[in-house]
Design an enzyme around this catalytic site. Structure first.
Site, PDB file in Angstrom:
ATOM      1  N   ALA A  11     -18.522   7.943   3.075  1.00  0.00           N
ATOM      2  CA  ALA A  11     -19.418   8.899   2.416  1.00  0.00           C
ATOM      3  C   ALA A  11     -20.842   8.776   2.940  1.00  0.00           C
ATOM      4  CB  ALA A  11     -19.388   8.689   0.904  1.00  0.00           C
ATOM      5  N   SER A  38     -15.908  -0.968   1.775  1.00  0.00           N
ATOM      6  CA  SER A  38     -14.529  -0.698   1.367  1.00  0.00           C
ATOM      7  C   SER A  38     -13.788   0.204   2.345  1.00  0.00           C
ATOM      8  CB  SER A  38     -14.524  -0.045  -0.027  1.00  0.00           C
ATOM      9  OG  SER A  38     -15.018  -0.932  -1.003  1.00  0.00           O
ATOM     10  N   ALA A  42      -9.480   0.442   3.979  1.00  0.00           N
ATOM     11  CA  ALA A  42      -8.541   1.485   3.563  1.00  0.00           C
ATOM     12  C   ALA A  42      -7.352   1.532   4.515  1.00  0.00           C
ATOM     13  CB  ALA A  42      -9.249   2.836   3.530  1.00  0.00           C
ATOM     14  N   GLN A  43      -6.161   1.313   3.991  1.00  0.00           N
ATOM     15  CA  GLN A  43      -4.963   1.232   4.818  1.00  0.00           C
ATOM     16  C   GLN A  43      -4.206   2.550   4.906  1.00  0.00           C
ATOM     17  OE1 GLN A  43      -2.700  -1.847   2.908  1.00  0.00           O
ATOM     18  NE2 GLN A  43      -3.901  -3.520   3.776  1.00  0.00           N
ATOM     19  N   GLY A  45      -4.642   6.119   4.438  1.00  0.00           N
ATOM     20  CA  GLY A  45      -5.012   7.249   5.267  1.00  0.00           C
ATOM     21  C   GLY A  45      -5.895   8.216   4.515  1.00  0.00           C
ATOM     22  N   HIS A 231      -4.267  -1.255  -8.336  1.00  0.00           N
ATOM     23  CA  HIS A 231      -3.235  -1.021  -7.319  1.00  0.00           C
ATOM     24  C   HIS A 231      -2.026  -1.883  -7.659  1.00  0.00           C
ATOM     25  CE1 HIS A 231      -1.241  -0.474  -3.489  1.00  0.00           C
ATOM     26  NE2 HIS A 231      -2.150   0.419  -3.166  1.00  0.00           N
ATOM     27  N   HIS A 335      -8.662  -1.891  -8.152  1.00  0.00           N
ATOM     28  CA  HIS A 335      -8.679  -1.218  -6.862  1.00  0.00           C
ATOM     29  C   HIS A 335      -9.765  -0.152  -6.728  1.00  0.00           C
ATOM     30  CE1 HIS A 335      -7.074   0.151  -3.065  1.00  0.00           C
ATOM     31  NE2 HIS A 335      -6.785   1.364  -3.533  1.00  0.00           N
ATOM     32  N   GLU A 359     -17.265   6.672  -4.007  1.00  0.00           N
ATOM     33  CA  GLU A 359     -16.797   6.014  -5.221  1.00  0.00           C
ATOM     34  C   GLU A 359     -17.915   5.804  -6.233  1.00  0.00           C
ATOM     35  OE1 GLU A 359     -13.962   2.197  -6.484  1.00  0.00           O
ATOM     36  OE2 GLU A 359     -14.541   2.493  -4.389  1.00  0.00           O
ATOM     37  N   ARG A 370      -6.811   8.288  -9.665  1.00  0.00           N
ATOM     38  CA  ARG A 370      -6.964   8.866  -8.332  1.00  0.00           C
ATOM     39  C   ARG A 370      -5.626   9.029  -7.625  1.00  0.00           C
ATOM     40  NH1 ARG A 370      -7.363   6.731  -3.191  1.00  0.00           N
ATOM     41  NH2 ARG A 370      -7.607   4.582  -3.932  1.00  0.00           N
ATOM     42  N   LEU A 376     -10.880   8.559   0.881  1.00  0.00           N
ATOM     43  CA  LEU A 376     -11.521   8.813   2.171  1.00  0.00           C
ATOM     44  C   LEU A 376     -11.865  10.294   2.305  1.00  0.00           C
ATOM     45  CD1 LEU A 376      -9.399   6.601   4.625  1.00  0.00           C
ATOM     46  CD2 LEU A 376     -11.713   6.151   3.781  1.00  0.00           C
TER      47      LEU A 376
END
Length: 514
Positions: A11, A38, A42-43, A45, A231, A335, A359, A370, A376
């Protein structure tokens, strides 16, 4: 126009690059170093790569459904309608998204999405790829970057924001004065969430709610802080490690100690149910059996796991776990924060001169929970929208957040610190009993996955009895920020007496049964 942007995730970087391209003088302030936030972690996508039969409208429906109906339709429309442009901009910036055989961006599936629409890079390294590409673009701009500069407060006058104050203690005579100020025509907060409210989190160590705390001290509205997403699949043990939801989207399943796929007891979509549902199911089952549940990805095979999830595969193998042969013990962890600083669809806040994105902001897109891989996307879409709206600061100011009527009344409600009091620097006294660890444990036990009236009331009383020491070091400033945000979060959770999304209230009957 002089613009100060605080934070360098997707962002903040998007806003900085766009504002520079529009001719603004931009200063990017980062508490730590670039590539440490963060976004890098991010894994899964970025959602919004629509394929056959898919559309922005369907994505909007999934987003609203995952948010338990609490999302704002106008904000969600802005998110999904901006997805194609945001992904195209990332491609132009050099993000190497993974491609299918026909050359199109490969699309993955994650929980609560109707169709595969998740673009990923390097398998499970999407956040790092985006961060690297956008950070590299800074070299060809006029953006001034200040690393290891901790923004602690907003500079306000005449009910408007005119800059930020950095952490730093100066002794002048017998008086302690705060640090340097940076004047600005506009301030954009992109400081991330508040994962360090809890002892077990997927967030990096600097995620201490700094931007939200700054706004609370300034007396501007925040909302929806009670909605904290946990998470469901984090490697259990002393050193938590996130295992992406995309692993379940690819076919991994959750099993109890007897090998049964227990999540279907809670939702017909099983492992692909919304995150709040899966996280609660995981927590309940672990409590019932006295051990972590198991994430079973063995059916995918070693080659597929290494190819699609190279970072996760390498980390698990580094820890001596061959997840192609054995299930992995997992448990929930804090998370993502769905609430934050109340903004409109362009990131404007109730304070003229102040924007919030990512965020840190509560735009209304996430509702009470979310949807996977919308974070992202939110940063990319709303970071750009905020930069585009900066030129309008000279117009008569009118803040109308999503879900509001034209009078500016926020239909979702807001709170400046959760109890109606304004939290100011004068409250930074000292009181025995407070520590970061005690705060985190209290939040985990009382304001965690499963909540009840007595526990929340106890948390509110305790948090308002505690006071952080006067923040003379960066760590003490972070502790002060965590305490302010914890008070607001616990108070908001106590005030919402019904269960909604990630905010789950146990009834007295359920408490007795437990």
């Amino acid at each position: 126009m002089k613009v100060v942007i605080v934070g360098a995730g997707v962002a903040g970087l998007t806003a900085a690059l766009r504002a520079d391209a529009l001719g603004h003088e931009v200063e990017l302030v980062v508490k730590g170093r670039l590539r440490e936030g963060s976004t890098v972690h991010a894994q899964g996508g970025i959602a919004g790569a629509y394929g056959p039969g898919d559309s922005a409208a369907l994505h909007a429906l999934d987003t609203m459904h995952a948010g338990d109906g609490h999302g704002d339709p106008l904000a969600i429309a802005a998110l999904v309608d901006g997805a194609a442009e945001a992904i195209d901009a990332l491609v132009r910036a050099g993000v190497p998204f993974d491609r299918a055989a026909d050359g199109a961006i490969a699309r993955g599936l994650e929980a609560a999405h109707s169709l595969p629409r998740i673009a990923h890079a390097g398998g499970d390294a999407t956040g790092r790829a985006i961060s690297d590409a956008l950070t590299a673009r800074l070299d060809s701009t006029r953006v001034r970057v200040r690393e290891q500069a901790f923004a602690t407060d907003l500079v306000t006058a005449d009910d408007a924001v005119h800059g930020i104050r950095l952490h730093g203690i100066r002794l002048v005579g017998i008086r302690l004065l705060s640090g340097e100020t940076i004047d600005a025509d506009a301030v954009v907060l992109a400081t991330g969430g508040a994962g360090l409210l809890y002892p077990v989190t997927t967030n990096p160590s600097g995620t201490t709610g700094d931007g939200i705390a700054m706004v609370l001290r300034a007396g501007a509205p925040v909302a929806d802080l009670e909605f904290v997403q946990f998470h469901p699949t984090v490697l259990a043990g002393d050193s938590p490690f996130l295992i992406s939801e995309a692993v379940r989207g690819a076919g991994a399943v959750l099993r109890d100690a007897d090998g049964r796929r227990f999540v279907f007891d809670d939702h017909p979509d099983g492992e692909l149910a919304p995150r709040d549902v899966v996280a609660r199911a995981v927590a309940r089952q672990a409590l019932a059996q006295g051990s972590p549940v198991l994430l079973d990805a063995t059916a995918l095979g070693a080659a597929a796991l290494a190819s699609r999830f190279p970072m996760i595969d390498a980390e698990l193998r580094r820890r001596g776990i061959d997840w192609s042969r054995e299930p992995v013990p997992v448990s929930p962890a804090a998370h993502y924060l769905m609430g934050g600083v109340v903004t409109d669809v362009d990131g404007r806040t109730a304070l003229p001169g102040l924007w919030a994105v990512g965020e840190t902001a509560r735009t209304g897109v996430h509702g009470a929970n979310r949807l996977a891989s919308n974070s992202l996307l939110e940063g990319a879409v709303f970071g750009a929208r905020a930069a585009d709206s900066l030129t309008h600061t000279s117009l008569p100011y009118e803040f109308v957040p999503p879900g509001s009527d034209r009078s500016g009344t926020n239909s979702y409600g807001s709170t400046s610190c959760g109890s109606g009091e304004r939290v100011g620097a004068e409250q930074h006294g000292g009181m025995r009993g407070f520590s970061r660890q005690s705060l985190q444990q209290l939040m985990w036990e009382r304001v965690g996955l499963l909540r009840d009236d007595d526990g929340l009331a106890d948390a509110v009383r305790t948090l308002h009895a505690w006071e952080a020491p006067a923040p003379r070091t960066p760590a003490e400033q972070e502790d002060a920020n965590l305490l302010i945000v914890a008070r607001a979060t616990a108070s908001a959770a106590l005030a919402r007496t019904d269960s909604l999304g990630a905010h789950f209230r146990l009834s007295p009957a359920l408490i007795g049964a437990a």
